[in-house]
Scaffold this motif. Structure first.
Motif, PDB file in Angstrom:
ATOM      1  N   TRP A  44       0.833  -1.206   0.000  1.00  0.00           N
ATOM      2  CA  TRP A  44       0.000   0.000   0.000  1.00  0.00           C
ATOM      3  C   TRP A  44       0.871   1.261   0.000  1.00  0.00           C
ATOM      4  O   TRP A  44       0.618   2.191  -0.758  1.00  0.00           O
ATOM      5  N   VAL A  45       1.920   1.281   0.844  1.00  0.00           N
ATOM      6  CA  VAL A  45       2.754   2.484   0.888  1.00  0.00           C
ATOM      7  C   VAL A  45       3.497   2.666  -0.439  1.00  0.00           C
ATOM      8  O   VAL A  45       3.617   3.795  -0.943  1.00  0.00           O
ATOM      9  N   ASN A  46       3.978   1.587  -1.034  1.00  0.00           N
ATOM     10  CA  ASN A  46       4.682   1.721  -2.305  1.00  0.00           C
ATOM     11  C   ASN A  46       3.746   2.124  -3.436  1.00  0.00           C
ATOM     12  O   ASN A  46       4.143   2.852  -4.359  1.00  0.00           O
ATOM     13  N   HIS A  47       2.509   1.681  -3.367  1.00  0.00           N
ATOM     14  CA  HIS A  47       1.517   2.088  -4.370  1.00  0.00           C
ATOM     15  C   HIS A  47       1.275   3.594  -4.309  1.00  0.00           C
ATOM     16  O   HIS A  47       1.279   4.282  -5.345  1.00  0.00           O
ATOM     17  N   LEU A  48       1.080   4.133  -3.107  1.00  0.00           N
ATOM     18  CA  LEU A  48       0.824   5.570  -2.986  1.00  0.00           C
ATOM     19  C   LEU A  48       2.048   6.398  -3.375  1.00  0.00           C
ATOM     20  O   LEU A  48       1.921   7.494  -3.918  1.00  0.00           O
ATOM     21  N   LEU A  49       3.235   5.882  -3.096  1.00  0.00           N
ATOM     22  CA  LEU A  49       4.469   6.595  -3.434  1.00  0.00           C
ATOM     23  C   LEU A  49       4.856   6.430  -4.905  1.00  0.00           C
ATOM     24  O   LEU A  49       5.796   7.061  -5.381  1.00  0.00           O
ATOM     25  N   LYS A  50       4.125   5.563  -5.616  1.00  0.00           N
ATOM     26  CA  LYS A  50       4.431   5.227  -7.018  1.00  0.00           C
ATOM     27  C   LYS A  50       5.815   4.608  -7.143  1.00  0.00           C
ATOM     28  O   LYS A  50       6.529   4.812  -8.124  1.00  0.00           O
ATOM     29  N   ASN A  51       6.193   3.852  -6.120  1.00  0.00           N
ATOM     30  CA  ASN A  51       7.430   3.074  -6.148  1.00  0.00           C
ATOM     31  C   ASN A  51       7.164   1.716  -6.782  1.00  0.00           C
ATOM     32  O   ASN A  51       6.006   1.331  -6.993  1.00  0.00           O
ATOM     33  N   LYS A  52       8.231   0.963  -7.019  1.00  0.00           N
ATOM     34  CA  LYS A  52       8.065  -0.431  -7.405  1.00  0.00           C
ATOM     35  C   LYS A  52       7.415  -1.171  -6.243  1.00  0.00           C
ATOM     36  O   LYS A  52       7.664  -0.873  -5.073  1.00  0.00           O
TER      37      LYS A  52
ATOM     38  N   PHE B 287       1.611  16.460  16.310  1.00  0.00           N
ATOM     39  CA  PHE B 287       0.883  15.222  16.021  1.00  0.00           C
ATOM     40  C   PHE B 287       0.400  15.221  14.581  1.00  0.00           C
ATOM     41  O   PHE B 287      -0.168  16.215  14.100  1.00  0.00           O
ATOM     42  N   ILE B 288       0.621  14.112  13.866  1.00  0.00           N
ATOM     43  CA  ILE B 288       0.156  13.985  12.482  1.00  0.00           C
ATOM     44  C   ILE B 288      -0.570  12.647  12.325  1.00  0.00           C
ATOM     45  O   ILE B 288      -0.544  11.791  13.207  1.00  0.00           O
ATOM     46  N   LYS B 289      -1.195  12.442  11.160  1.00  0.00           N
ATOM     47  CA  LYS B 289      -1.900  11.185  10.887  1.00  0.00           C
ATOM     48  C   LYS B 289      -0.897  10.041  10.775  1.00  0.00           C
ATOM     49  O   LYS B 289       0.282  10.251  10.455  1.00  0.00           O
ATOM     50  N   SER B 290      -1.377   8.838  11.030  1.00  0.00           N
ATOM     51  CA  SER B 290      -0.483   7.681  11.000  1.00  0.00           C
ATOM     52  C   SER B 290      -0.658   6.842   9.744  1.00  0.00           C
ATOM     53  O   SER B 290      -0.315   5.666   9.732  1.00  0.00           O
ATOM     54  N   GLU B 291      -1.193   7.445   8.685  1.00  0.00           N
ATOM     55  CA  GLU B 291      -1.257   6.767   7.408  1.00  0.00           C
ATOM     56  C   GLU B 291      -1.227   7.791   6.287  1.00  0.00           C
ATOM     57  O   GLU B 291      -1.487   8.976   6.492  1.00  0.00           O
ATOM     58  N   GLY B 292      -0.865   7.349   5.081  1.00  0.00           N
ATOM     59  CA  GLY B 292      -0.889   8.219   3.917  1.00  0.00           C
ATOM     60  C   GLY B 292       0.430   8.926   3.658  1.00  0.00           C
ATOM     61  O   GLY B 292       1.451   8.673   4.311  1.00  0.00           O
ATOM     62  N   LEU B 293       0.406   9.830   2.659  1.00  0.00           N
ATOM     63  CA  LEU B 293       1.593  10.540   2.200  1.00  0.00           C
ATOM     64  C   LEU B 293       1.922  11.720   3.110  1.00  0.00           C
ATOM     65  O   LEU B 293       1.025  12.458   3.523  1.00  0.00           O
ATOM     66  N   ILE B 294       3.209  11.895   3.388  1.00  0.00           N
ATOM     67  CA  ILE B 294       3.675  12.970   4.268  1.00  0.00           C
ATOM     68  C   ILE B 294       4.895  13.621   3.630  1.00  0.00           C
ATOM     69  O   ILE B 294       5.865  12.940   3.282  1.00  0.00           O
TER      70      ILE B 294
ATOM     71  N   GLY C  25       7.439   3.819   4.036  1.00  0.00           N
ATOM     72  CA  GLY C  25       8.069   3.806   2.716  1.00  0.00           C
ATOM     73  C   GLY C  25       8.549   5.196   2.369  1.00  0.00           C
ATOM     74  O   GLY C  25       8.078   6.198   2.932  1.00  0.00           O
ATOM     75  N   ILE C  26       9.497   5.292   1.429  1.00  0.00           N
ATOM     76  CA  ILE C  26      10.070   6.577   1.049  1.00  0.00           C
ATOM     77  C   ILE C  26      10.140   6.682  -0.471  1.00  0.00           C
ATOM     78  O   ILE C  26      10.349   5.679  -1.170  1.00  0.00           O
ATOM     79  N   LYS C  27       9.911   7.885  -0.985  1.00  0.00           N
ATOM     80  CA  LYS C  27       9.896   8.107  -2.435  1.00  0.00           C
ATOM     81  C   LYS C  27      11.217   7.670  -3.063  1.00  0.00           C
ATOM     82  O   LYS C  27      12.283   8.018  -2.567  1.00  0.00           O
ATOM     83  N   HIS C  28      11.127   6.868  -4.117  1.00  0.00           N
ATOM     84  CA  HIS C  28      12.276   6.320  -4.857  1.00  0.00           C
ATOM     85  C   HIS C  28      13.013   5.224  -4.093  1.00  0.00           C
ATOM     86  O   HIS C  28      13.971   4.657  -4.614  1.00  0.00           O
ATOM     87  N   GLY C  29      12.598   4.916  -2.870  1.00  0.00           N
ATOM     88  CA  GLY C  29      13.191   3.810  -2.122  1.00  0.00           C
ATOM     89  C   GLY C  29      14.465   4.168  -1.384  1.00  0.00           C
ATOM     90  O   GLY C  29      15.011   5.263  -1.513  1.00  0.00           O
ATOM     91  N   PHE C  30      14.949   3.207  -0.582  1.00  0.00           N
ATOM     92  CA  PHE C  30      16.175   3.390   0.197  1.00  0.00           C
ATOM     93  C   PHE C  30      17.393   2.969  -0.627  1.00  0.00           C
ATOM     94  O   PHE C  30      17.334   2.016  -1.396  1.00  0.00           O
ATOM     95  N   ARG C  31      18.493   3.688  -0.435  1.00  0.00           N
ATOM     96  CA  ARG C  31      19.749   3.377  -1.145  1.00  0.00           C
ATOM     97  C   ARG C  31      20.511   2.299  -0.370  1.00  0.00           C
ATOM     98  O   ARG C  31      21.434   2.579   0.378  1.00  0.00           O
TER      99      ARG C  31
END
Length: 296
Positions: free
Chosen positions: A45-53, A91-98, A120-126
């Motif tokens: 789900w997190v990779n889908h929202l981030l448009k990652n693989k 305090f912020i939400k615990s789901e979705g894009l940030i 998850g993080i945009k473009h993934g971890f190095r």
């Protein structure tokens, strides 16, 4: 657009924070566990929202107390367990894009529902993959867990993402259900009918004896089956010990075992039970037809 390298730094963490992807498929013949995210449902789900693989590695967080700082702007996504999350003390939400800016500090407090958080993080971890995976496992990639002072690389475009007007909610209703779908395992056929009925009717309690290798259930089941010399096991295999304990193998499980394999959980059920806490109960909904020839 050129992506510059940056780092996030672990300022504080409890046990059970690691990097995970789908794991190391196809290395069981060498005795190497699959590993990978316990709750692949949330990871996808997190990779889908981030448009990652789909298989991009994420942070798996199993305890409150993680505190991390980002060098440079990026975008992250959270899913899995519901928790108290703070960005720069707010305090912020615990789901979705940030959206993340230079020097931002992200902190995780109490977990209110579920037990595993995914970041998850945009473009993934190095991180360089080992045996086709970035998943942490002792002796293969890191020591299995992140610790204070560790740094993980990521990519940045040096600009904070603009907030999206679309608010996506991560539905956690499935975590509230106590029904875990399971399939008959290879040794199910040898169980007496009375034991089969008990397995379908008993509410089993998640014990404190659990980790990334296995989850033990508290209630005992009568067992007259003999132990085997050895046989292949997989994440999701449910073994019945000679003493009547049920052991649900998880992502870091060994690749062979000698206890009868009476049930097998599919991937969604592994994710489901991974989000259960000690003391919570589950009820197996047992089905036929699991295909053991395919990776699960």
């Amino acid at each position: 657009m050129i992506k510059d390298p940056a780092n996030l730094t672990i300022l504080k963490t409890g046990p059970g924070t690691s990097v995970q992807d789908f794991g190391r498929i196809g290395f069981g013949q060498f005795g190497i566990p699959i590993s990978g995210a316990m709750d692949i449902r949330s990871m996808k789900w997190v990779n889908h929202l981030l448009k990652n693989k789909e298989n991009e590695a994420v942070l798996e967080i199993s305890q409150p107390g993680l505190k991390i700082q980002f060098d440079a702007p990026t975008q992250i996504c959270l899913a899995g367990a519901k928790s108290n999350v703070f960005l720069n003390g707010q305090f912020i939400k615990s789901e979705g894009l940030i959206g993340i800016d230079f020097g931002d500090i992200l902190e995780f407090g109490a977990i209110n529902l579920g037990s595993k958080i995914y970041l998850g993080i945009k473009h993934g971890f190095r991180i360089l993959p080992v045996m086709e995976s970035k998943s942490f496992y002792p002796g293969i990639l890191e020591n299995g867990n992140l610790k204070k002072g560790d740094q993980i690389g990521y990519f940045t475009n040096q600009e904070k993402p603009k907030p999206s007007p679309v608010k996506v909610i991560f539905n956690r209703d499935w975590m509230l259900s106590d029904t875990i779908v399971a399939y008959e395992g290879p040794e199910w056929q040898f169980l007496p009918d009375s034991t089969k009925a008990q397995l379908e009717e008993t509410k089993f309690t998640i014990s404190n004896l659990q980790n990334r290798m296995a989850i033990q259930l508290e209630e005992l089941i009568p067992n007259s089956l003999e132990e085997m010399s050895t046989a292949a096991v997989y994440p999701g295999s449910v073994q019945l010990t000679s003493g009547g304990k049920l052991i649900v193998l998880m992502k870091d499980a060994q690749v062979t075992g000698g206890y009868p394999r009476i049930l097998q959980l599919p991937e969604d059920s592994i994710a489901h039970i991974a989000q259960k806490r000690p003391g919570e109960t589950i009820l197996f909904e047992i089905k036929r037809g699991f295909d053991f020839s395919k990776p699960h």
